[in-house]
Design an enzyme around this catalytic site. Structure first.
Site, PDB file in Angstrom:
ATOM      1  CG  ASN A  61      -1.543  26.207 -19.371  1.00 28.04           C
ATOM      2  OD1 ASN A  61      -0.943  26.745 -20.296  1.00 28.04           O
ATOM      3  ND2 ASN A  61      -2.455  26.850 -18.661  1.00 28.04           N
ATOM      4  CB  CYS A 100       4.689  20.758 -11.751  1.00 28.35           C
ATOM      5  SG  CYS A 100       3.335  20.728 -12.948  1.00 28.35           S
ATOM      6  CD  GLU A 154      -6.970  26.187 -18.349  1.00 32.42           C
ATOM      7  OE1 GLU A 154      -8.048  26.640 -18.801  1.00 32.42           O
ATOM      8  OE2 GLU A 154      -6.225  26.812 -17.572  1.00 32.42           O
ATOM      9  CB  CYS A 157       1.073  22.076 -15.105  1.00 30.89           C
ATOM     10  SG  CYS A 157       0.014  22.412 -13.710  1.00 30.89           S
ATOM     11  CD  GLU A 205       5.082  24.096 -14.753  1.00 31.49           C
ATOM     12  OE1 GLU A 205       4.016  23.805 -15.328  1.00 31.49           O
ATOM     13  OE2 GLU A 205       5.177  25.018 -13.924  1.00 31.49           O
ATOM     14  CB  CYS A 210       1.297  23.700  -9.317  1.00 35.54           C
ATOM     15  SG  CYS A 210       1.219  22.080 -10.086  1.00 35.54           S
TER      16      CYS A 210
END
Ligand code: THU
Length: 132
Positions: free
Chosen positions: A42, A89, A44, A53, A55, A86
């Site tokens: 991830n 994703c 940010e 993210c 993924e 999430c």
């Protein structure tokens, strides 16, 4: 490719996570049908909503290299519970890898394997775009 090997690669990617705001580091390792592995962590942003993210980083890396067929994705975090992908994703994985198996791993060594179709039943797909 054994799940354990894929998990190890996800763990290495997790160590690269850029998570100065949440401190929640996630790693992903995506296996292609041809046996290649694309990892992601991830990343940010100070404008929080721009965060991406692990993924999707792994998936976009693979797609941008021309990969189109995927079999498994391993996801790791330091959470005591296995960390499922999430909703965003799940949707993007459904768009590009609907038959993928998802391998979840926590900091206690627990492994859970679940299909994306189980994680995202009744999904919106590109088929709906053809019903206009
Ligand atoms: N995160 C992921 O990388 N993958 C998920 O499936 C869940 C959430 C990241 C995004 C953000 O950087 C941090 O975890 C906390 O939400």
């Amino acid at each position: 490719m054994e799940n354990n090997e894929l998990i190890k690669i996800a763990r290495l990617a997790q160590a690269q996570a850029c998570a100065p705001y949440s401190h929640f580091k996630v790693g992903a390792a995506l296996l292609t049908q041809s046996g290649r592995i694309y990892s992601g962590c991830n990343v940010e942003s100070s404008s929080y909503g721009l965060t991406i993210c692990a993924e999707r980083v792994a998936l976009f890396k693979a797609l941008s290299e021309g990969e189109r067929h995927f079999t498994k994705i391993a996801i790791t975090s330091d959470s005591s519970q296995v960390c499922p992908p999430c909703g965003a994703c799940r949707q993007v994985l459904m768009d590009y890898a609907p038959d993928i198996e998802v391998i979840l791993f926590n900091d206690r060594g627990d492994i859970q394997e679940i299909s994306l179709r189980e994680l995202l039943p009744n999904a919106f797909t590109s088929n709906f775009l053809k019903t206009l």
